[in-house]
Design a protein around this motif. Sequence first.
Motif, PDB file in Angstrom:
ATOM      1  N   LEU A  56      66.310  75.540 -35.407  1.00  0.00           N
ATOM      2  CA  LEU A  56      66.735  75.186 -36.753  1.00  0.00           C
ATOM      3  C   LEU A  56      65.493  75.021 -37.621  1.00  0.00           C
ATOM      4  O   LEU A  56      64.517  74.412 -37.182  1.00  0.00           O
ATOM      5  CB  LEU A  56      67.514  73.873 -36.755  1.00  0.00           C
ATOM      6  N   ILE A  57      65.542  75.556 -38.825  1.00  0.00           N
ATOM      7  CA  ILE A  57      64.458  75.351 -39.789  1.00  0.00           C
ATOM      8  C   ILE A  57      65.093  74.804 -41.060  1.00  0.00           C
ATOM      9  O   ILE A  57      65.910  75.484 -41.691  1.00  0.00           O
ATOM     10  CB  ILE A  57      63.677  76.642 -40.083  1.00  0.00           C
ATOM     11  N   LEU A  58      64.733  73.587 -41.420  1.00  0.00           N
ATOM     12  CA  LEU A  58      65.237  72.959 -42.632  1.00  0.00           C
ATOM     13  C   LEU A  58      64.350  73.366 -43.800  1.00  0.00           C
ATOM     14  O   LEU A  58      63.138  73.173 -43.767  1.00  0.00           O
ATOM     15  CB  LEU A  58      65.252  71.432 -42.480  1.00  0.00           C
ATOM     16  N   ARG A  59      64.961  73.940 -44.827  1.00  0.00           N
ATOM     17  CA  ARG A  59      64.265  74.320 -46.059  1.00  0.00           C
ATOM     18  C   ARG A  59      64.638  73.317 -47.146  1.00  0.00           C
ATOM     19  O   ARG A  59      65.801  72.939 -47.279  1.00  0.00           O
ATOM     20  CB  ARG A  59      64.666  75.718 -46.513  1.00  0.00           C
ATOM     21  N   ASP A  60      63.648  72.905 -47.939  1.00  0.00           N
ATOM     22  CA  ASP A  60      63.857  71.856 -48.936  1.00  0.00           C
ATOM     23  C   ASP A  60      64.893  72.212 -49.996  1.00  0.00           C
ATOM     24  O   ASP A  60      65.629  71.352 -50.451  1.00  0.00           O
ATOM     25  CB  ASP A  60      62.546  71.499 -49.626  1.00  0.00           C
ATOM     26  N   GLY A  61      64.973  73.431 -50.420  1.00  0.00           N
ATOM     27  CA  GLY A  61      65.983  73.837 -51.378  1.00  0.00           C
ATOM     28  C   GLY A  61      65.691  73.404 -52.805  1.00  0.00           C
ATOM     29  O   GLY A  61      64.585  72.997 -53.139  1.00  0.00           O
ATOM     30  N   ALA A  84      69.846  72.003 -49.999  1.00  0.00           N
ATOM     31  CA  ALA A  84      68.897  72.351 -48.942  1.00  0.00           C
ATOM     32  C   ALA A  84      69.538  73.428 -48.061  1.00  0.00           C
ATOM     33  O   ALA A  84      70.741  73.703 -48.173  1.00  0.00           O
ATOM     34  CB  ALA A  84      68.561  71.114 -48.109  1.00  0.00           C
ATOM     35  N   GLU A  85      68.744  74.031 -47.206  1.00  0.00           N
ATOM     36  CA  GLU A  85      69.269  75.061 -46.317  1.00  0.00           C
ATOM     37  C   GLU A  85      68.755  74.842 -44.906  1.00  0.00           C
ATOM     38  O   GLU A  85      67.589  74.510 -44.704  1.00  0.00           O
ATOM     39  CB  GLU A  85      68.857  76.452 -46.799  1.00  0.00           C
ATOM     40  N   ILE A  86      69.655  75.038 -43.954  1.00  0.00           N
ATOM     41  CA  ILE A  86      69.283  75.016 -42.541  1.00  0.00           C
ATOM     42  C   ILE A  86      69.405  76.453 -42.043  1.00  0.00           C
ATOM     43  O   ILE A  86      70.482  77.050 -42.100  1.00  0.00           O
ATOM     44  CB  ILE A  86      70.207  74.106 -41.720  1.00  0.00           C
ATOM     45  N   GLU A  87      68.289  77.006 -41.604  1.00  0.00           N
ATOM     46  CA  GLU A  87      68.311  78.330 -40.987  1.00  0.00           C
ATOM     47  C   GLU A  87      68.512  78.113 -39.492  1.00  0.00           C
ATOM     48  O   GLU A  87      67.751  77.379 -38.863  1.00  0.00           O
ATOM     49  CB  GLU A  87      67.009  79.071 -41.257  1.00  0.00           C
ATOM     50  N   ALA A  88      69.547  78.721 -38.947  1.00  0.00           N
ATOM     51  CA  ALA A  88      69.883  78.557 -37.529  1.00  0.00           C
ATOM     52  C   ALA A  88      69.680  79.890 -36.809  1.00  0.00           C
ATOM     53  O   ALA A  88      70.111  80.931 -37.310  1.00  0.00           O
ATOM     54  CB  ALA A  88      71.323  78.091 -37.376  1.00  0.00           C
TER      55      ALA A  88
END
Length: 139
Positions: free
Chosen positions: A39-44, A64-68
């Motif tokens: 998982l990579i959390l992006r601040d958005g 925000a966005e979570i890349e899975a």
Amino acid sequence: MPTTRETVLTALHARLSKLSSTALRGDVLPERVPPDGLLILRDGEPGEPEVTLSPLRYHYQLRAEIEAFVQGADRDAAFDALCASIGTVIAADRTLGGLCDWIEAEAPRPVDLPVEGAASLKAAVIPVILHYTIADPLA
């Protein structure tokens, strides 16, 4: 002292870090995806706030966005389990311990990403909306 935005994002990352998958924040996609997923959390973007007066308050809906990412032979089931675990973590405490007013995730839109010389990745961006109120847009 960190801003409310940073505090909320740090709390979300801490919750995601409790999952069996590896949780990063703002990093690039590494060369290898761990067996339990990544998982990579992006601040958005905080977007334009709604403003109320007396007292002055700014109501943000930070997107925000979570890349899975998952990889392997059974990536469909692994991806489904990873998304379900994200949903469980979010539903367990929708205020992140009182740090925000509400948090909700949107449905992922999965895609298969080919990887040269390896099994393809199953990936998705999961938008997460964090609602919070502050007295100063820079606080």
